[in-house]
Structures are given as structure tokens and as C-alpha cells.
Design a protein around this motif. Sequence first.
Motif, PDB file in Angstrom:
ATOM      1  N   ASP A   4      49.728  54.492  61.555  1.00 43.94           N
ATOM      2  CA  ASP A   4      48.966  53.251  61.457  1.00 43.94           C
ATOM      3  C   ASP A   4      48.511  52.850  62.861  1.00 43.94           C
ATOM      4  OD1 ASP A   4      47.839  50.836  60.952  1.00 43.94           O
ATOM      5  OD2 ASP A   4      49.716  49.815  60.435  1.00 43.94           O
ATOM      6  N   VAL A  36      45.328  55.840  60.047  1.00 46.78           N
ATOM      7  CA  VAL A  36      44.730  54.585  59.626  1.00 46.78           C
ATOM      8  C   VAL A  36      44.303  53.844  60.890  1.00 46.78           C
ATOM      9  CG1 VAL A  36      45.143  52.390  58.480  1.00 46.78           C
ATOM     10  CG2 VAL A  36      46.202  54.468  57.592  1.00 46.78           C
ATOM     11  N   CYS A  37      43.086  53.328  60.918  1.00 47.64           N
ATOM     12  CA  CYS A  37      42.594  52.742  62.165  1.00 47.64           C
ATOM     13  C   CYS A  37      41.558  51.656  61.895  1.00 47.64           C
ATOM     14  CB  CYS A  37      41.989  53.823  63.059  1.00 47.64           C
ATOM     15  SG  CYS A  37      40.527  54.624  62.358  1.00 47.64           S
ATOM     16  N   GLU A  71      48.916  45.904  57.095  1.00 52.45           N
ATOM     17  CA  GLU A  71      50.098  46.755  57.288  1.00 52.45           C
ATOM     18  C   GLU A  71      51.035  46.709  56.084  1.00 52.45           C
ATOM     19  OE1 GLU A  71      53.651  45.325  59.720  1.00 52.45           O
ATOM     20  OE2 GLU A  71      52.625  46.659  61.120  1.00 52.45           O
ATOM     21  N   VAL A  75      48.527  49.854  53.970  1.00 54.42           N
ATOM     22  CA  VAL A  75      49.053  51.088  54.558  1.00 54.42           C
ATOM     23  C   VAL A  75      49.956  51.850  53.582  1.00 54.42           C
ATOM     24  CG1 VAL A  75      50.493  52.037  56.412  1.00 54.42           C
ATOM     25  CG2 VAL A  75      48.759  50.313  56.930  1.00 54.42           C
ATOM     26  N   ILE A  87      55.687  57.340  57.190  1.00 48.78           N
ATOM     27  CA  ILE A  87      54.783  56.400  57.835  1.00 48.78           C
ATOM     28  C   ILE A  87      55.272  56.188  59.269  1.00 48.78           C
ATOM     29  CG2 ILE A  87      53.936  54.017  57.891  1.00 48.78           C
ATOM     30  CD1 ILE A  87      54.234  53.934  54.852  1.00 48.78           C
ATOM     31  N   ALA A  89      54.741  53.720  62.360  1.00 49.51           N
ATOM     32  CA  ALA A  89      54.196  52.477  62.892  1.00 49.51           C
ATOM     33  C   ALA A  89      54.386  52.514  64.405  1.00 49.51           C
ATOM     34  CB  ALA A  89      54.914  51.274  62.278  1.00 49.51           C
TER      35      ALA A  89
END
Length: 369
Positions: A4, A36-37, A71, A75, A87, A89
Motif C-alpha cells: 500500500d 496500491v498507489c 486503507e 486495500v 499486505i 503497509a
Amino acid sequence: MIIDAAAVPADRGALNRYVDGLVGALGRAGADLAVVCQRADAERYGRIAPSARIMPGPVAITNRAARLAWEQTSVPLLARQVGAQVIHAPHYSMPLRSGLPTVVTVHDVTWFTDPDVHSPDKAAFFRSATRTAARHARRVIVPSKATRDELVRVLAADPTCIDVAYHGVDQALFHRPSEVEKITVAARYGLHGRPYVAFLGALEPRKNVPNLIRGFASAVKHLDDPPALVIGGGVHEEDVDAACREVEATVKVVRPGYLSLSELAGFLGGAVVVAFPSRGEGFGLPVLEAMACGAPVLTTHRTSLPEVGGDAVAYTEPDAGSIAAALGQLLASAERRKQLSEAGLARAREFTWDASAEAHLLTYQRAVE
């Protein structure tokens, strides 16, 4: 795995370089990766890791509340959509009900140990996020042993769930600059051949810039042809402004604000000394980047900085008097500066993003297992 990267700020600072370096190295390692951006960053991440699946947000996520909502809800859904097993973070906060193993990067714990060097609301947010990560993440990644030890000491975090993964340095971006690169940067700051001491970083209290200004002024006040001090970075803090007003008119302090990535090698490598007298860092990426550019570096013994600099940098205490003495010694000895330059170049080669990515991949594997 899915990373993320929506939390990465737009200032292209150290967090940005961490995520960029990691994503690129994971791509080179052939990792099954999704990113993810922010929508504005999608093209850039596509260039950094062509084999990765890039998943931009539907709109710009421009404030903390919107990013946290993204988030916590989007996500986890995207992670399931791509079949991610983990995931990651990369900036303290994490989705709490993802149903998947989550790895969180905690960059430092100064929110607990030195709360006065942060704004109250920022410190409160990151203290809460760090506590949550220590309690609920499957594994926590930290960039140094010093940060790991502080996390265990301050929060009684389980050391068996914490992995150290040092940052790397982009040797293409941070390199010993050519004379043309150095001259171009110096001319841009109006120095025109005048030597200078450089600082690069956010102008926040823990970076200790006011004491650097005072120490520098004391170190050069008796010199016939003193160097300038160039302070690269933002935001301008009131204490920095006040320190600049204290120095004599003969002391030249240049504040160009944020610098583009393309000029950093010329800026750092062209300095007679790079001074980074921080009161504490989770890693200290500007020190590593300055060494990679062949600059003699002066920093402090605090927290992780000796892990990064080793014997390849000079050290000072963070008070203005100590900075003045240490900086004066370096300015007086070209031989010492040359020694530090060569030692720094050699040490910087030991820190690569490929090695960092390998450490991250081991953490992802442990999280799944």
C-alpha cells in the motif's frame, strides 16, 4: 504480496525513496507484486517495476482521513482481488480487518522517546499507529537494530516478530558527481565557486538545524574566506528562521527549499562537508546518500546513525558548541575530508535495495508461515 504505497507523500523525501527502492528491487527479484498507489503515481510505479500490477486509487487521496478510510476498506478488497497472501503497509498504519497476514514498517519511535520534536497531533497519530502495529501486525519491519531495540523497550513489543531490513541507496541517482553537475548546482544557489557545507532533510525539530546554523557560524567566523551553509529541504520552521537571524551578516546561509532528485548528487557530492546533526533517526537515509555521493559526512552518535555511518563518518554531539568544534576540525583538514570521502563511498556500496528486498521477502514468507 500487495504494497500500500498510497501513504507516500508527494515531497519525494526519504519515505518515497524507501518505497521506490523497495518496489524496484522486488520487481527485479521477480516477486509476485501488486502496488496500491495514488493515481498520480501510477505511471511512475509502472516504470519502476514493469512486472508489477499497479492499482491506482479512483481519486486523489489527499488527506489523512481519506487515506485511512481507503486503507481500512479498499486495500483489503484489492488484496483479495489479486490473490495476495500478504499486505505490506510501509508507513506505520495498517488495515485492521483484512483477513490476511499484514506486515508493517515502523520507521522510528521518536513519537514516544522525543515527542517534543513533533507536533502534538502528528505524534499522537503515529503513537497510536505504532502501538496498533506492534500488537496486531503479523510481523514488523524496522530499518535498524536501534529502532528494533527501542520498539521493544518502549512498547514491550515481541522481538521475535520484528525484522531488521536496512535501507539501500540508488547508486545511479546518488553517485560521485561530475564537475559539471557540481558547478551547475552551485551556480543555481548563487555560490559561483564558493565552497559550502550542505544539509539535506526536513526542517523539523529533531533534525537540529538551528544548532547546525549556530555551530556553523561559530566554526567559520574567523575564516578569511568562509564557506556558505546550504540548507536543502522544507518546511521552514520558526526556530530555523530565528537561528538565521542570529548569525552575522558575513555568514552566508542559503535556503533553496525542496531540491529535485536530479540535483541531489551534485548538491551532496559538491559539498565540502555534509552535516546531519540529527537528534535521532530510524535509519538516516541522507547520511547514506551523502556517502554514496563521495561527501565527507558529519553526524551524531544518536540512535541508528552509527549503524549507517560506521567508521566512515565523523561524529559530534548535537549541541551547537560541539558541532562548531567538529565542523571546524573537518574544514581545517583536507586530508581528513578525503579519507572520509573514500571510506564513505566504500561503505555506501554495502547498502543495496536488492539486499533490502531480500530481507523483506523473508519477512513476507515468515508472515505467511
